[in-house]
Design a protein around this motif. Structure first.
Motif, PDB file in Angstrom:
ATOM      1  N   ALA A  12       0.830  -1.207   0.000  1.00  0.00           N
ATOM      2  CA  ALA A  12       0.000   0.000   0.000  1.00  0.00           C
ATOM      3  C   ALA A  12       0.865   1.258   0.000  1.00  0.00           C
ATOM      4  CB  ALA A  12      -0.936  -0.003   1.214  1.00  0.00           C
ATOM      5  N   LEU A  13       1.926   1.256   0.799  1.00  0.00           N
ATOM      6  CA  LEU A  13       2.837   2.411   0.835  1.00  0.00           C
ATOM      7  C   LEU A  13       3.490   2.623  -0.518  1.00  0.00           C
ATOM      8  CD1 LEU A  13       4.741   2.191   4.250  1.00  0.00           C
ATOM      9  CD2 LEU A  13       3.143   3.965   3.499  1.00  0.00           C
ATOM     10  N   TYR A  14       3.938   1.541  -1.129  1.00  0.00           N
ATOM     11  CA  TYR A  14       4.588   1.661  -2.442  1.00  0.00           C
ATOM     12  C   TYR A  14       3.628   2.290  -3.455  1.00  0.00           C
ATOM     13  CZ  TYR A  14       7.411   0.679  -6.518  1.00  0.00           C
ATOM     14  OH  TYR A  14       8.149   0.815  -7.683  1.00  0.00           O
ATOM     15  N   ASP A  15       2.373   1.835  -3.435  1.00  0.00           N
ATOM     16  CA  ASP A  15       1.369   2.414  -4.347  1.00  0.00           C
ATOM     17  C   ASP A  15       1.166   3.902  -4.080  1.00  0.00           C
ATOM     18  OD1 ASP A  15       1.048  -0.031  -5.562  1.00  0.00           O
ATOM     19  OD2 ASP A  15      -0.800  -0.537  -4.494  1.00  0.00           O
ATOM     20  N   GLU A  16       1.092   4.291  -2.802  1.00  0.00           N
ATOM     21  CA  GLU A  16       0.958   5.715  -2.445  1.00  0.00           C
ATOM     22  C   GLU A  16       2.135   6.519  -2.973  1.00  0.00           C
ATOM     23  OE1 GLU A  16       0.419   6.719   1.734  1.00  0.00           O
ATOM     24  OE2 GLU A  16      -0.806   4.909   2.001  1.00  0.00           O
ATOM     25  N   PHE A  17       3.337   6.004  -2.772  1.00  0.00           N
ATOM     26  CA  PHE A  17       4.545   6.711  -3.191  1.00  0.00           C
ATOM     27  C   PHE A  17       4.595   6.838  -4.714  1.00  0.00           C
ATOM     28  CE2 PHE A  17       6.771   4.895   0.824  1.00  0.00           C
ATOM     29  CZ  PHE A  17       6.164   5.854   1.617  1.00  0.00           C
ATOM     30  N   ARG A  32      11.010   8.560  -5.216  1.00  0.00           N
ATOM     31  CA  ARG A  32      12.000   7.725  -5.903  1.00  0.00           C
ATOM     32  C   ARG A  32      12.426   6.511  -5.087  1.00  0.00           C
ATOM     33  NH1 ARG A  32      16.255  11.996  -6.244  1.00  0.00           N
ATOM     34  NH2 ARG A  32      14.977  12.953  -4.670  1.00  0.00           N
ATOM     35  N   ASN A  33      11.458   5.746  -4.629  1.00  0.00           N
ATOM     36  CA  ASN A  33      11.750   4.566  -3.820  1.00  0.00           C
ATOM     37  C   ASN A  33      12.232   3.398  -4.671  1.00  0.00           C
ATOM     38  OD1 ASN A  33       9.158   5.910  -2.195  1.00  0.00           O
ATOM     39  ND2 ASN A  33      10.882   5.292  -0.943  1.00  0.00           N
ATOM     40  N   ILE A  34      12.965   2.519  -4.038  1.00  0.00           N
ATOM     41  CA  ILE A  34      13.436   1.298  -4.688  1.00  0.00           C
ATOM     42  C   ILE A  34      12.225   0.435  -5.055  1.00  0.00           C
ATOM     43  CG2 ILE A  34      13.655  -0.080  -2.568  1.00  0.00           C
ATOM     44  CD1 ILE A  34      16.456  -0.929  -3.662  1.00  0.00           C
ATOM     45  N   GLU A  35      12.359  -0.391  -6.079  1.00  0.00           N
ATOM     46  CA  GLU A  35      11.250  -1.245  -6.522  1.00  0.00           C
ATOM     47  C   GLU A  35      11.071  -2.433  -5.567  1.00  0.00           C
ATOM     48  OE1 GLU A  35      13.719  -0.147  -8.440  1.00  0.00           O
ATOM     49  OE2 GLU A  35      12.605   1.241  -9.727  1.00  0.00           O
ATOM     50  N   PRO A  36       9.836  -2.944  -5.482  1.00  0.00           N
ATOM     51  CA  PRO A  36       9.554  -4.052  -4.554  1.00  0.00           C
ATOM     52  C   PRO A  36      10.420  -5.293  -4.747  1.00  0.00           C
ATOM     53  CG  PRO A  36       7.509  -3.070  -5.295  1.00  0.00           C
ATOM     54  CD  PRO A  36       8.605  -2.429  -6.109  1.00  0.00           C
ATOM     55  N   GLY A  62      11.360   6.090   3.412  1.00  0.00           N
ATOM     56  CA  GLY A  62      11.567   4.913   4.240  1.00  0.00           C
ATOM     57  C   GLY A  62      11.160   3.574   3.675  1.00  0.00           C
ATOM     58  N   TYR A  63      10.737   3.505   2.415  1.00  0.00           N
ATOM     59  CA  TYR A  63      10.286   2.222   1.874  1.00  0.00           C
ATOM     60  C   TYR A  63      11.384   1.158   1.981  1.00  0.00           C
ATOM     61  CZ  TYR A  63       8.480  -1.304  -1.335  1.00  0.00           C
ATOM     62  OH  TYR A  63       8.057  -2.487  -1.893  1.00  0.00           O
ATOM     63  N   SER A  64      12.580   1.477   1.496  1.00  0.00           N
ATOM     64  CA  SER A  64      13.663   0.488   1.565  1.00  0.00           C
ATOM     65  C   SER A  64      14.115   0.272   3.007  1.00  0.00           C
ATOM     66  CB  SER A  64      14.842   0.893   0.682  1.00  0.00           C
ATOM     67  OG  SER A  64      15.254   2.212   0.963  1.00  0.00           O
ATOM     68  N   ALA A  65      14.137   1.332   3.812  1.00  0.00           N
ATOM     69  CA  ALA A  65      14.544   1.196   5.220  1.00  0.00           C
ATOM     70  C   ALA A  65      13.636   0.221   5.965  1.00  0.00           C
ATOM     71  CB  ALA A  65      14.539   2.554   5.914  1.00  0.00           C
ATOM     72  N   THR A 122      32.516  -0.110  10.765  1.00  0.00           N
ATOM     73  CA  THR A 122      32.397  -0.804   9.491  1.00  0.00           C
ATOM     74  C   THR A 122      31.023  -1.476   9.419  1.00  0.00           C
ATOM     75  OG1 THR A 122      33.446  -2.792  10.375  1.00  0.00           O
ATOM     76  CG2 THR A 122      34.873  -1.208   9.214  1.00  0.00           C
ATOM     77  N   PHE A 123      30.564  -1.703   8.210  1.00  0.00           N
ATOM     78  CA  PHE A 123      29.224  -2.240   7.994  1.00  0.00           C
ATOM     79  C   PHE A 123      29.284  -3.523   7.174  1.00  0.00           C
ATOM     80  CE2 PHE A 123      28.714   2.256   8.786  1.00  0.00           C
ATOM     81  CZ  PHE A 123      27.643   2.297   9.654  1.00  0.00           C
ATOM     82  N   ASP A 124      28.419  -4.456   7.563  1.00  0.00           N
ATOM     83  CA  ASP A 124      28.292  -5.701   6.805  1.00  0.00           C
ATOM     84  C   ASP A 124      27.581  -5.449   5.477  1.00  0.00           C
ATOM     85  OD1 ASP A 124      29.334  -7.165   8.977  1.00  0.00           O
ATOM     86  OD2 ASP A 124      27.346  -7.358   9.869  1.00  0.00           O
ATOM     87  N   PHE A 125      26.644  -4.496   5.505  1.00  0.00           N
ATOM     88  CA  PHE A 125      25.757  -4.286   4.355  1.00  0.00           C
ATOM     89  C   PHE A 125      25.498  -2.792   4.195  1.00  0.00           C
ATOM     90  CE2 PHE A 125      21.773  -4.040   2.115  1.00  0.00           C
ATOM     91  CZ  PHE A 125      21.779  -5.115   1.231  1.00  0.00           C
ATOM     92  N   ILE A 126      25.717  -2.257   2.996  1.00  0.00           N
ATOM     93  CA  ILE A 126      25.467  -0.838   2.704  1.00  0.00           C
ATOM     94  C   ILE A 126      24.604  -0.744   1.451  1.00  0.00           C
ATOM     95  CG2 ILE A 126      26.484   1.415   2.132  1.00  0.00           C
ATOM     96  CD1 ILE A 126      29.063   0.494   3.556  1.00  0.00           C
ATOM     97  N   LEU A 127      23.537   0.042   1.540  1.00  0.00           N
ATOM     98  CA  LEU A 127      22.708   0.350   0.377  1.00  0.00           C
ATOM     99  C   LEU A 127      22.928   1.810   0.018  1.00  0.00           C
ATOM    100  CD1 LEU A 127      20.461  -0.114  -1.730  1.00  0.00           C
ATOM    101  CD2 LEU A 127      18.790   0.406   0.074  1.00  0.00           C
ATOM    102  N   LEU A 128      23.308   2.057  -1.227  1.00  0.00           N
ATOM    103  CA  LEU A 128      23.526   3.412  -1.724  1.00  0.00           C
ATOM    104  C   LEU A 128      22.437   3.736  -2.739  1.00  0.00           C
ATOM    105  CD1 LEU A 128      25.196   6.006  -1.977  1.00  0.00           C
ATOM    106  CD2 LEU A 128      26.708   4.789  -3.555  1.00  0.00           C
ATOM    107  N   ASP A 129      21.552   4.658  -2.353  1.00  0.00           N
ATOM    108  CA  ASP A 129      20.421   5.035  -3.207  1.00  0.00           C
ATOM    109  C   ASP A 129      20.104   6.505  -2.949  1.00  0.00           C
ATOM    110  OD1 ASP A 129      18.287   4.972  -4.933  1.00  0.00           O
ATOM    111  OD2 ASP A 129      16.960   3.864  -3.592  1.00  0.00           O
ATOM    112  N   ALA A 130      21.014   7.373  -3.390  1.00  0.00           N
ATOM    113  CA  ALA A 130      20.894   8.805  -3.109  1.00  0.00           C
ATOM    114  C   ALA A 130      21.118   9.583  -4.405  1.00  0.00           C
ATOM    115  CB  ALA A 130      21.915   9.178  -2.035  1.00  0.00           C
ATOM    116  N   GLU A 131      21.612  10.811  -4.292  1.00  0.00           N
ATOM    117  CA  GLU A 131      21.886  11.625  -5.481  1.00  0.00           C
ATOM    118  C   GLU A 131      23.152  11.102  -6.165  1.00  0.00           C
ATOM    119  OE1 GLU A 131      20.105  14.141  -7.081  1.00  0.00           O
ATOM    120  OE2 GLU A 131      18.606  13.240  -5.774  1.00  0.00           O
ATOM    121  N   ARG A 132      22.973  10.562  -7.357  1.00  0.00           N
ATOM    122  CA  ARG A 132      24.037   9.833  -8.036  1.00  0.00           C
ATOM    123  C   ARG A 132      25.270  10.683  -8.354  1.00  0.00           C
ATOM    124  NH1 ARG A 132      19.147   7.863  -9.390  1.00  0.00           N
ATOM    125  NH2 ARG A 132      18.778   9.451 -10.984  1.00  0.00           N
ATOM    126  N   SER A 133      25.109  11.975  -8.550  1.00  0.00           N
ATOM    127  CA  SER A 133      26.256  12.822  -8.908  1.00  0.00           C
ATOM    128  C   SER A 133      27.316  12.863  -7.802  1.00  0.00           C
ATOM    129  CB  SER A 133      25.790  14.239  -9.251  1.00  0.00           C
ATOM    130  OG  SER A 133      25.120  14.813  -8.136  1.00  0.00           O
TER     131      SER A 133
END
Length: 195
Positions: A12-17, A32-36, A62-65, A122-133
Motif C-alpha cells: 500500500a505504501l509503495y502504491d501511495e509513493f 523515488r523509492n526502490i522497486e519491490p 523509508g520504503y527500503s529502510a 564498518t558495515f556488513d551491508f550498505i545500500l547506496l540510493d541517493a543523489e548519483r552525482s
C-alpha cells in the motif's frame, strides 16, 4: 519471512509513493523509492549474510529502510539510515513506528558526505540510493566502511541511470579489493563484495 501484515502495508505504501511521484514534474520532489523486487532481494541478502550492521544512504520516505529493518530484526542487526531532508526522515520514522521497527533503525538527518567522512564503524551491508552525482566523492569513505572479507555494497539504479553512474562503477571495478556484478532487478542493482 516477512509476515502478511508487513507485506500488505508495504504494498500500500509503495502504491501511495508511486501515485505521489506520478504527479511531480520536478525529479527532486519525487520520493523515488526502490522497486519491490529489489527491496525483497535486499531483505534476502541481509538474511543470507546474517548482517549485523547495516547502512542506508538515502532514506527518502523509508520504503527500503522498512524492508531492511524487517530483515534486520530477523538477524539481530542495527541500521543507520541517512537522509538530508528532515521532513522525509520524519515521515520514514512514522512508518517505522507504525510497523514496530523503530528499535532497529537509527535515523540520521544531514549530508551523507559528512556522515561518511566522520564514520568509524564498518558495515556488513550498505545500500547506496541517493543523489548519483555525489557517488564518486563517497567512494574513498565507502570502501573504508565496508567490512573486509564479505561486506556488501549495493548501488541502485545502475541500469535505469547507467550514464549517471558509469564513472562511479568504473572506479569500483578498477579496485582489486572488490568483486562486482550487476543484477537486473528493478532499476538495476550493482553488487560490490569486499575480498
Amino acid at each position: 519471512m516477512p509476515n502478511r501484515e508487513f507485506l500488505l502495508r508495504l504494498s500500500a505504501l509503495y502504491d501511495e509513493f508511486q501515485q505521489h511521484d506520478a504527479k511531480q514534474c520536478d525529479r527532486i520532489q519525487r520520493f523515488r523509492n526502490i522497486e519491490p523486487d529489489s527491496a525483497q532481494f535486499l531483505s534476502m541478502l541481509i538474511r543470507t549474510q546474517q548482517s549485523q550492521s547495516i547502512l542506508e544512504i538515502g532514506t527518502s520516505t523509508g520504503y527500503s529502510a522498512l524492508w531492511l529493518a524487517e530483515a534486520a530484526q530477523a538477524t539481530g542487526a542495527q541500521i543507520i539510515t541517512l537522509e538530508i531532508e528532515e521532513k522525509r526522515s520524519l515521515q520514514a520514522q512514522s512508518y517505522a513506528a507504525e510497523l514496530n521497527l523503530e528499535s532497529s533503525i537509527e535515523f540520521w538527518t544531514g549530508d551523507a558526505a559528512e556522515y561518511l567522512k566522520q564514520a568509524t564503524q564498518t558495515f556488513d551491508f550498505i545500500l547506496l540510493d541517493a543523489e548519483r552525482s555525489y557517488y564518486p566523492t563517497y567512494w574513498d569513505d565507502l570502501k573504508r566502511l565496508i567490512r573486509k572479507n564479505g561486506g556488501v555494497l549495493i548501488v541502485d539504479n545502475v541500469i535505469s541511470h547507467a550514464a549517471e553512474v558509469k564513472e562511479f562503477l568504473n572506479m569500483i571495478k578498477q579496485d582489486m579489493d572488490f568483486m562486482t556484478t550487476t543484477i537486473a532487478f528493478g532499476a538495476g542493482l550493482f553488487m560490490v563484495v569486499a575480498k
